[in-house]
Design a protein around this motif. Structure first.
Motif, mmCIF file in Angstrom:
data_model
loop_
_atom_site.group_PDB
_atom_site.id
_atom_site.type_symbol
_atom_site.label_atom_id
_atom_site.label_comp_id
_atom_site.label_asym_id
_atom_site.label_seq_id
_atom_site.Cartn_x
_atom_site.Cartn_y
_atom_site.Cartn_z
ATOM 1 N N ARG A 170 1.669 8.811 -2.412
ATOM 2 C CA ARG A 170 0.598 7.900 -1.980
ATOM 3 C C ARG A 170 -0.518 7.856 -3.009
ATOM 4 O O ARG A 170 -1.103 6.817 -3.276
ATOM 5 C CB ARG A 170 0.027 8.364 -0.640
ATOM 6 C CG ARG A 170 1.001 8.171 0.508
ATOM 7 C CD ARG A 170 0.831 6.825 1.136
ATOM 8 N NE ARG A 170 1.718 6.653 2.263
ATOM 9 C CZ ARG A 170 1.543 5.780 3.205
ATOM 10 N NH1 ARG A 170 0.531 4.950 3.149
ATOM 11 N NH2 ARG A 170 2.398 5.666 4.207
ATOM 12 N N GLU A 179 -7.474 -3.662 1.979
ATOM 13 C CA GLU A 179 -7.342 -3.213 3.362
ATOM 14 C C GLU A 179 -6.266 -2.137 3.472
ATOM 15 O O GLU A 179 -6.433 -1.147 4.203
ATOM 16 C CB GLU A 179 -6.995 -4.406 4.257
ATOM 17 C CG GLU A 179 -6.877 -4.080 5.741
ATOM 18 C CD GLU A 179 -8.165 -3.571 6.351
ATOM 19 O OE1 GLU A 179 -8.090 -2.874 7.374
ATOM 20 O OE2 GLU A 179 -9.245 -3.859 5.789
ATOM 21 N N LYS A 180 -5.166 -2.360 2.726
ATOM 22 C CA LYS A 180 -4.089 -1.367 2.740
ATOM 23 C C LYS A 180 -4.567 -0.051 2.157
ATOM 24 O O LYS A 180 -4.222 1.025 2.656
ATOM 25 C CB LYS A 180 -2.904 -1.894 1.931
ATOM 26 C CG LYS A 180 -1.639 -1.059 2.069
ATOM 27 C CD LYS A 180 -1.067 -1.166 3.457
ATOM 28 C CE LYS A 180 0.258 -0.436 3.563
ATOM 29 N NZ LYS A 180 0.809 -0.482 4.931
ATOM 30 N N ARG A 218 -7.621 1.009 2.217
ATOM 31 C CA ARG A 218 -8.493 1.631 3.220
ATOM 32 C C ARG A 218 -7.659 2.269 4.322
ATOM 33 O O ARG A 218 -7.929 3.402 4.753
ATOM 34 C CB ARG A 218 -9.429 0.577 3.819
ATOM 35 C CG ARG A 218 -10.459 1.146 4.794
ATOM 36 C CD ARG A 218 -11.160 0.037 5.546
ATOM 37 N NE ARG A 218 -10.241 -0.710 6.390
ATOM 38 C CZ ARG A 218 -9.783 -0.247 7.554
ATOM 39 N NH1 ARG A 218 -10.141 0.941 8.006
ATOM 40 N NH2 ARG A 218 -8.945 -0.975 8.270
ATOM 41 N N GLU A 219 -6.623 1.530 4.784
ATOM 42 C CA GLU A 219 -5.760 2.082 5.841
ATOM 43 C C GLU A 219 -5.047 3.347 5.361
ATOM 44 O O GLU A 219 -4.927 4.320 6.109
ATOM 45 C CB GLU A 219 -4.727 1.027 6.254
ATOM 46 C CG GLU A 219 -5.318 -0.148 7.008
ATOM 47 C CD GLU A 219 -4.267 -1.196 7.328
ATOM 48 O OE1 GLU A 219 -3.102 -0.980 6.953
ATOM 49 O OE2 GLU A 219 -4.617 -2.223 7.939
ATOM 50 N N THR A 220 -4.581 3.292 4.103
ATOM 51 C CA THR A 220 -3.896 4.466 3.553
ATOM 52 C C THR A 220 -4.833 5.655 3.486
ATOM 53 O O THR A 220 -4.470 6.783 3.838
ATOM 54 C CB THR A 220 -3.342 4.154 2.154
ATOM 55 O OG1 THR A 220 -2.431 3.062 2.239
ATOM 56 C CG2 THR A 220 -2.623 5.365 1.567
ATOM 57 N N THR A 221 -6.059 5.381 3.027
ATOM 58 C CA THR A 221 -7.045 6.454 2.947
ATOM 59 C C THR A 221 -7.324 7.026 4.334
ATOM 60 O O THR A 221 -7.373 8.252 4.517
ATOM 61 C CB THR A 221 -8.343 5.929 2.323
ATOM 62 O OG1 THR A 221 -8.055 5.380 1.024
ATOM 63 C CG2 THR A 221 -9.362 7.048 2.172
ATOM 64 N N ASP A 222 -7.501 6.118 5.318
ATOM 65 C CA ASP A 222 -7.748 6.581 6.693
ATOM 66 C C ASP A 222 -6.557 7.366 7.227
ATOM 67 O O ASP A 222 -6.714 8.401 7.886
ATOM 68 C CB ASP A 222 -8.026 5.382 7.620
ATOM 69 C CG ASP A 222 -9.355 4.719 7.310
ATOM 70 O OD1 ASP A 222 -10.170 5.343 6.602
ATOM 71 O OD2 ASP A 222 -9.575 3.591 7.772
ATOM 72 N N TYR A 223 -5.347 6.857 6.922
ATOM 73 C CA TYR A 223 -4.136 7.535 7.402
ATOM 74 C C TYR A 223 -4.025 8.939 6.833
ATOM 75 O O TYR A 223 -3.775 9.903 7.558
ATOM 76 C CB TYR A 223 -2.908 6.708 7.007
ATOM 77 C CG TYR A 223 -1.600 7.393 7.273
ATOM 78 C CD1 TYR A 223 -1.073 7.481 8.559
ATOM 79 C CD2 TYR A 223 -0.888 7.984 6.233
ATOM 80 C CE1 TYR A 223 0.129 8.129 8.807
ATOM 81 C CE2 TYR A 223 0.304 8.634 6.464
ATOM 82 C CZ TYR A 223 0.816 8.698 7.745
ATOM 83 O OH TYR A 223 1.999 9.332 7.979
ATOM 84 N N ARG A 253 -6.594 11.195 8.411
ATOM 85 C CA ARG A 253 -6.207 11.668 9.752
ATOM 86 C C ARG A 253 -5.049 12.652 9.660
ATOM 87 O O ARG A 253 -5.014 13.652 10.377
ATOM 88 C CB ARG A 253 -5.816 10.472 10.630
ATOM 89 C CG ARG A 253 -6.997 9.606 11.040
ATOM 90 C CD ARG A 253 -6.601 8.635 12.141
ATOM 91 N NE ARG A 253 -5.597 7.689 11.695
ATOM 92 C CZ ARG A 253 -5.876 6.529 11.117
ATOM 93 N NH1 ARG A 253 -7.135 6.178 10.916
ATOM 94 N NH2 ARG A 253 -4.906 5.709 10.742
ATOM 95 N N GLN A 264 -5.758 -7.872 1.036
ATOM 96 C CA GLN A 264 -4.785 -7.067 1.776
ATOM 97 C C GLN A 264 -4.601 -5.708 1.118
ATOM 98 O O GLN A 264 -4.455 -4.684 1.800
ATOM 99 C CB GLN A 264 -3.457 -7.811 1.859
ATOM 100 C CG GLN A 264 -3.494 -9.026 2.761
ATOM 101 C CD GLN A 264 -2.220 -9.848 2.688
ATOM 102 O OE1 GLN A 264 -1.403 -9.674 1.771
ATOM 103 N NE2 GLN A 264 -2.045 -10.757 3.633
#
Length: 808
Positions: free
Chosen positions: A782, A377-378, A380-385, A388, A374
Motif C-alpha cells: 500500500r 479520495e482513494k 484518503r480512504e487508504t490512509t483511513d483504512y 483503522r 478519485q
C-alpha cells in the motif's frame, strides 16, 4: 632497475614471455609488486613505461581490494581476479588479471609476471542486457497499451495492469477465462478463434472488444505468435483503444473547417454555446465526459449538462462570460448521462463578431480531473483504512524510527505492554523489554536496520505491572521514496504467553508420566499390528535379560515368548484388544535370553491413530515369579493350617464348613461359625462341586468382603469328597493395580488432549504467520501504491498548470 636485473631480462626465456606482439597486457613486477617493465599493450592502457616503473601495481585499480599480485606474494601461487582500472590515455576499463610468481634459486619470489585482459566490452554487454530486461519488464507493466497473452484456445493467461484497469477486471477474475464472453462479445467467436489459430495471418487486426460493465470499445491489435519447440502455443496481443479515434473519423466527415484540428482531435472536452446559452458545438471528449452524443445535445440549453445541486452556481458563472469574464481553471462539475458526476477544470474565451465587440459565442475547454479526485479520495480512504487497521487490529503493532524511538503504538500493543501510546511515544524501545533479555532483544532490533526481516521471532515484552508476556514477531522496513533508505521499522506480534504456559504444563505432565513409566518395576512395551516391538521402558529388557538394542524392532511373539503361548496371545489380541480396546488380565510365560522361563501377568490396551484407526498395542507386563512362589508357599503352609497366616478352610460337597484356621477369624474378624457363608464366593457350592467332579483346581477367584479383596484358590482332594480353600488378602495389591491403571489412562488421555491442543495452537500460529505476511504485503504494498498515486497526482497538477497557461 639495477644493471644486473636489466641483463637478466635479456635472457631468451624472459624475452620469449615478455613480447609486444600479444593482444593482452603484460607487466613484470619485483617482489614488492612494483612495476619494473610492461609491454606495449599495457602501456597503451596505463601510460608510458617511464611513468609506470616503480609504481605499485595496485595503484592502477579504482575498486579492487583483493589484488591478485598481493595474493601471489602471500600464496606463492598463480592467482587471478578482476579489477576496475584507471587508464589515463584512453578510458577506464574492466580487466581480468593473472599473476605468476618467478622464483630465484633459493625458492623465493624474485619477480611477478602479470597478464591483463580487457573485459570492458563483455561487462558492458552484460550490463546492457540486464538494463534491457529491466526496461522490458517496466515497459510491459507500465505501458499505456493493452498487453494480453492467450493460448491457442483463446484462454487468457496474462494481462498487464493497464489492461486490468481498461477492461475493469482484476487478474484473479479473468486469468484462466476465455476471451469470448469476457473481453470479446460472443458474436465475434469466429474472429477470436481465427486470431488464436493463425496469429501471423492477423498480425494487425482491429475489432470490437467489451469491458466488464458491458461497454463496447474498438481496439487495434498487434498479434505475435509464441512458439515452444517449433509449435505455436499462444499469442501475445498488444492493443490500443481506438474507440475515440473511430468516432473522430466519423465526425470528421460531418464537420467543417471551424476549429477542425483543435476541436475534433483535442483530448480535452470542448463546448461552444451562443448568447442564448444554447449548445452549438460539442466535441467527442465532451461526449465522453457527459455521456451525450453531439447530435442529441446540439441546440439544447446548457443547464442539462449540470447536476441539480450545482446547476444555479454553474449557470451563474456562464452568464458572467457574456460580460467579458474569462475562466482560468474554474472547477465546474458535469452531469454524465448515466447519472455520474464528472469534475473538470475549465478555461473559456469569447468569440466576437467582425466588429470585435459583439459577443456571438463562448468556447470552453476543460481538463477532466475526476480520476485525480478519485485518486485523492482513494488515497484518503487508504490512509483511513490503514489507520483503522493499525489501531484496531487484534495483533499488537509497533513502529520505531532509525534511532529506535517509538513512533506508533496500537491499542493491542497497549493491552500487551500495559502502556498507553501517549506515554511511550518518542521513548526508546528498551523500556518494553525485561532486563534479563533486553540486550538480546535490542540486538535483534538493530539488525533490522541492516535489512533483516523477522519471521516468527520470539521476543518477550515487559508489562507495566512487571509481568513478562511472550510474543512471536514479524517485521518489515519502511523505506524513503528512493526505495533504499530505511526510515522506520514496523513489527506485528502474536502473543503466545498462554501457549508457552501450556507447553510447560504439558512438559511437566510428560515428565511425571516418564518418571512413572521408567520408574515402574513392571514392564511397559508397545508393539505395532505386526507384533514388532517399537517402544518399551527400562524394566522390560531387564526382565528378559536383553539390552535395549537387542530388543528394539524384534517380533514380540517370536523373540521372548514361549512358543505354546503364541496362538493363545494372538487370540487375545484379536478377540479382546482389537474388538473392545483392552484385554482381560491374563497369564503367560516368557523366555529369557539365558533360556530360563518365568511366568507373567499381562494387560493389553489398543492404540489408535488420529483418525481412530488401530495402529498398535500397549502391554503392561508384571513378573509373577514371586507370586507363584508365594502360592506354592501357601500350598505348603496349608499342611500346617494352624500356623498359616492366610485363610485355610475345608468344605464338603454340600457346602458344609468342616474346618477353618485361626487366620480366618483374625483376618475376617469373625468368631461365629454361622458367618462362614460370607467367607467364599456366593456361588461357592457349584464351584466346589465342579472342582471335585472335574478334579480341577480353581485359582485366583476373587471376592470383596467388607472392603477387602480376597483371592481364593480351591483345591479338590481327589477321592476324599471335600475341598480345601486357601484365601489371601490382596486388597492393597488390587488397589495398587487400579491406581496404576487409572493414572496411566489419565496420562494417556492428558497426552492426547495436550497433543490436540498443541496441534490447534500450531495451526493458529501458522494462520497468524500467514496473516502477518499478508499484513506485511498490505502495508508495504500500500505504501508503494500511495507513493505512485502521489506521483500521478503531481503529474496531473503539472499538466493542469500547463493548460492554464495556454492562450485561447
Amino acid at each position: 632497475m639495477s644493471k644486473k636485473e636489466i641483463e637478466h631480462l635479456k635472457e631468451p626465456i624472459i624475452l620469449d614471455v615478455i613480447t609486444n606482439k600479444v593482444q593482452f597486457g603484460l607487466v613484470l613486477m619485483d617482489n614488492k609488486a612494483e612495476i619494473i617493465w610492461a609491454n606495449e599493450r599495457f602501456q597503451q592502457w596505463f601510460g608510458s613505461l617511464k611513468s609506470l616503473v616503480g609504481k605499485p601495481c595496485s595503484s592502477l585499480s579504482k575498486k579492487e581490494k583483493n589484488y591478485a599480485c598481493i595474493k601471489t606474494l602471500k600464496t606463492k601461487k598463480v592467482e587471478s581476479g578482476w579489477a576496475y582500472g584507471i587508464t589515463p590515455k584512453t578510458r577506464d576499463i574492466f580487466f581480468e588479471t593473472v599473476t605468476i610468481p618467478i622464483f630465484d634459486s633459493k625458492g623465493k619470489i624474485k619477480h611477478i609476471m602479470g597478464q591483463i585482459t580487457d573485459i570492458t566490452e563483455s561487462k558492458k554487454r552484460q550490463e546492457d542486457l540486464m538494463a534491457s530486461e529491466r526496461k522490458y519488464k517496466y515497459l510491459v507493466e507500465n505501458a499505456n497499451s493493452l498487453i494480453l497473452k492467450v493460448d491457442t484456445k483463446g484462454t487468457i493467461t496474462f494481462l498487464n495492469e493497464f489492461a486490468e484497469k481498461f477492461f475493469g477486471y482484476k487478474k484473479e477474475e479473468i486469468i484462466g477465462k476465455s476471451i469470448i464472453g469476457t473481453i470479446m462479445p460472443k458474436r465475434l467467436m469466429t474472429i477470436a478463434k481465427q486470431v488464436c489459430a493463425n496469429p501471423e495471418k492477423y498480425s494487425q487486426h482491429e475489432h470490437i472488444n467489451m469491458t466488464k460493465d458491458g461497454r463496447e470499445v474498438f481496439i487495434a491489435w498487434t498479434n505475435k505468435p509464441i512458439y515452444t519447440n517449433g509449435k505455436c502455443v499462444g499469442v501475445i496481443r498488444i492493443g490500443n483503444d481506438i474507440t475515440e479515434r473511430r468516432k473522430a473519423e466519423e465526425k470528421l466527415q460531418e464537420t467543417t473547417n471551424y476549429l477542425e484540428s483543435l476541436f475534433n482531435y483535442a483530448n480535452a472536452p470542448i463546448i461552444v454555446w451562443d448568447t442564448k446559452f444554447r449548445i452549438t458545438r460539442f466535441n467527442h471528449a465532451f461526449e465522453h465526459i457527459s455521456g451525450w452524443n453531439a447530435k442529441d445535445i446540439i441546440g439544447k440549453k446548457l443547464h442539462i449538462l449540470f447536476p441539480q445541486e450545482s446547476r444555479q452556481e454553474s449557470l451563474g458563472k456562464i452568464e458572467r462570460t457574456l460580460a467579458g469574464e474569462y475562466w482560468k481553471s474554474v472547477e465546474i462539475p458535469i452531469l454524465h448521462k448515466n447519472g455520474d458526476v464528472r469534475l473538470a477544470l475549465w478555461n473559456s474565451a469569447n468569440i466576437y463578431a467582425k466588429d470585435d465587440k459583439t459577443i456571438i459565442a463562448t468556447i470552453a475547454q476543460g481538463q477532466e480531473i475526476t480520476e485525480r479526485k478519485q485518486a485523492e479520495e482513494k488515497l484518503r480512504e487508504t490512509t483511513d483504512y490503514l489507520e483503522r487497521l493499525f489501531n484496531y487490529a487484534n495483533a499488537p503493532i509497533i513502529v520505531w524510527d532509525k534511532e529506535f524511538r517509538i513512533t506508533r503504538f496500537n491499542h493491542a500493543f497497549e493491552h500487551l505492554a500495559g502502556w498507553s501510546a501517549k506515554d511511550v511515544m518518542g521513548k526508546k524501545l528498551h523500556i518494553l523489554f525485561p532486563q534479563e533479555s533486553r540486550k538480546e532483544s535490542l540486538s535483534k532490533i538493530e539488525r533490522t536496520l541492516a535489512g533483516e526481516y523477522w519471521k516468527s521471532v520470539e521476543i518477550p515484552i515487559l508489562h507495566r505491572n512487571g509481568d513478562v508476556r511472550l510474543a512471536l514477531w514479524n517485521s518489515a522496513n519502511i523505506s524513503a521514496k528512493d526505495g533504499k533508505t530505511i526510515i522506520a521499522t514496523i513489527a506485528q506480534g502474536q502473543e503466545i504467553t498462554e501457549q508457552k504456559q501450556a507447553e510447560e504444563a504439558l512438559k511437566e505432565s510428560e515428565t511425571k508420566f516418564r518418571e512413572l513409566y521408567e520408574g515402574s518395576q513392571d514392564g511397559y512395551a508397545r508393539i505395532d499390528l505386526n507384533y514388532q516391538i517399537r517402544e518399551f521402558n527400562s524394566s522390560f529388557p531387564k526382565m528378559l535379560g536383553y539390552t535395549e538394542k537387542e530388543l528394539s524392532g524384534k517380533n514380540y511373539l517370536l523373540f521372548a515368548s514361549v512358543k505354546k503361548w503364541h496362538p493363545v496371545e494372538e487370540k487375545i489380541f484379536t478377540k479382546q484388544v482389537i474388538k473392545k480396546g483392552y484385554s482381560d488380565l491374563y497369564d503367560k510365560e516368557f523366555i529369557r535370553k539365558d533360556g530360563t522361563i518365568f511366568p507373567a501377568q499381562i494387560r493389553a490396551y489398543l492404540i489408535k491413530d488420529k483418525d481412530g484407526k488401530p495402529e498398535g498395542i500397549w502391554g503392561f507386563i508384571r513378573d509373577i515369579t514371586e507370586i507363584r512362589k508365594a502360592e506354592e508357599e501357601i500350598r505348603n503352609l496349608a499342611k500346617f493350617p494352624s500356623e498359616n497366616p492366610n485363610l485355610v478352610m475345608r468344605f464338603d460337597l454340600k457346602g458344609k464348613l468342616l474346618f477353618y484356621n485361626p487366620s480366618v477369624e483374625r483376618i475376617m474378624k469373625l468368631n461365629k461359625l454361622s458367618s462362614w457363608k460370607y467367607l467364599v464366593p456366593k456361588d461357592y457350592l457349584n464351584i466346589i462341586k465342579k472342582a471335585v467332579l472335574e478334579n480341577k483346581q480353581i485359582r485366583n477367584k476373587e471376592q470383596i468382603i467388607d472392603g477387602m479383596t480376597i483371592s481364593y484358590d480351591i483345591m479338590p482332594l481327589e477321592k476324599k469328597g471335600y475341598v480345601n480353600v486357601y484365601g489371601k488378602d490382596v486388597t492393597k495389591l488390587k488397589e495398587a493395580e487400579i491406581e496404576i491403571k487409572t493414572y496411566t489412562k489419565k496420562l494417556e488421555i492428558r497426552v492426547k488432549e495436550r497433543t490436540k491442543e498443541l496441534n490447534k495452537v500450531n495451526q493458529q500460529l501458522l494462520e497468524r504467520v500467514n496473516e502477518l505476511e499478508r499484513f506485511h504485503d498490505l502495508t508495504v504494498g500500500r505504501e508503494l501504491k500511495m507513493i505512485e498515486l502521489k506521483k500521478q497526482i503531481k503529474k496531473l497538477e503539472s499538466d493542469i498548470e500547463i493548460d492554464r497557461k495556454k492562450d485561447f
